[in-house]
Enzyme design. Structure first.
Site, PDB file in Angstrom:
ATOM      1  N   VAL A  94      42.261  40.300  35.513  1.00 44.84           N
ATOM      2  CA  VAL A  94      42.277  39.038  35.371  1.00 44.84           C
ATOM      3  C   VAL A  94      40.653  38.673  34.723  1.00 44.84           C
ATOM      4  CG1 VAL A  94      42.135  36.435  35.767  1.00 44.84           C
ATOM      5  CG2 VAL A  94      44.133  38.081  36.858  1.00 44.84           C
ATOM      6  N   ASN A 153      33.850  39.387  31.965  1.00 39.78           N
ATOM      7  CA  ASN A 153      33.550  40.811  31.901  1.00 39.78           C
ATOM      8  C   ASN A 153      32.997  41.582  32.970  1.00 39.78           C
ATOM      9  OD1 ASN A 153      34.114  40.713  28.823  1.00 39.78           O
ATOM     10  ND2 ASN A 153      32.347  39.513  28.592  1.00 39.78           N
ATOM     11  N   ARG A 154      33.454  40.989  34.257  1.00 34.49           N
ATOM     12  CA  ARG A 154      32.894  41.487  35.593  1.00 34.49           C
ATOM     13  C   ARG A 154      31.597  41.132  35.719  1.00 34.49           C
ATOM     14  NH1 ARG A 154      37.712  40.876  35.810  1.00 34.49           N
ATOM     15  NH2 ARG A 154      39.049  42.371  36.819  1.00 34.49           N
ATOM     16  N   MET A 155      31.001  40.365  34.864  1.00 36.32           N
ATOM     17  CA  MET A 155      29.315  39.886  34.985  1.00 36.32           C
ATOM     18  C   MET A 155      29.238  38.733  36.161  1.00 36.32           C
ATOM     19  SD  MET A 155      27.594  42.163  33.116  1.00 36.32           S
ATOM     20  CE  MET A 155      25.978  41.195  32.754  1.00 36.32           C
TER      21      MET A 155
END
Length: 214
Positions: free
Chosen positions: A9, A192-194
């Site tokens: 997600v 973006n997993r940032m």
């Protein structure tokens, strides 16, 4: 098994900046908790509690938060349960709240002590009547039992012994634990997993905040 490699997600709801943070991490936790309540997050007071045995074997389970004050988080359980035995040998714990609907999680670590008996008595007697009976019926918690029927028979016997309206004594093996938090981490999911992550650590009479790599 279903291929899990492409299942993910993207978190897009919010950001977390240093300027958003309250200087007191408990105040920050309470603000996020209120937002979870307002968002109708299911059981936002449910938290995973990780403990370790004297030999270092980790164990984790979900319990219910029953207090957040004076820099500490409180929950209740059977002292003879797996977690209770861990905490007797190694009185430290880490807890985790995960609020998927808000794309947030909170971690908190610290030493653990038992709450005073009078406080445990008060909480025990505001629990639903059958929950009070269940505290007795499930002893020794985490121990093997021969069948579901054996548990239900024990519960039925307690219902007969303590009908509704009767005072159920708090068992000596049941009470509360308080995690005095020495380190907090607040995580906000980002695209973006940032992700945004901030840790609070003690500094002098207050707290220092640090942004962490995602």
């Amino acid at each position: 098994m279903t291929d899990l490699t492409s299942m993910r997600v993207s978190y897009t709801r919010a950001a977390l900046r240093r300027t958003d943070l309250h200087p007191d991490p408990l105040e920050q936790f309470q603000a996020w908790f209120q937002e979870a309540l307002a968002a109708d997050v299911p059981e936002p007071y449910a938290m995973s509690v990780a403990t370790a045995s004297a030999q270092g074997r980790p164990s984790v389970r979900t319990v219910l938060l029953r207090g957040a004050a004076d820099g500490a988080l409180t929950f209740y359980t059977n002292f003879e349960s797996h977690k209770g035995l861990d905490l007797s040998a190694n009185p430290e714990a880490e807890v985790l709240f995960y609020w998927a609907e808000l794309e947030r999680q909170v971690r908190a670590y610290g030493p653990v002590t038992r709450v005073p008996d009078e406080e445990a008595d008060h909480y025990f007697h505001v629990r639903p009547h059958d929950s009070q009976l269940a505290a007795h019926a499930s002893d020794p918690q985490s121990a093997p039992i021969p069948s579901r029927e054996a548990l239900e028979e024990k519960f039925a016997a307690l219902q007969a012994q303590y009908p509704r309206g009767a005072v159920v004594p708090r068992p000596a093996f049941w009470g509360g634990y308080r995690v005095t938090v020495q380190e907090w981490e607040f995580w906000q999911g980002r695209p973006n997993r940032m992700h945004d992550r901030f840790r609070y650590v003690p500094e002098g009479s207050g707290w220092r905040t640090e942004r962490l790599m995602p």
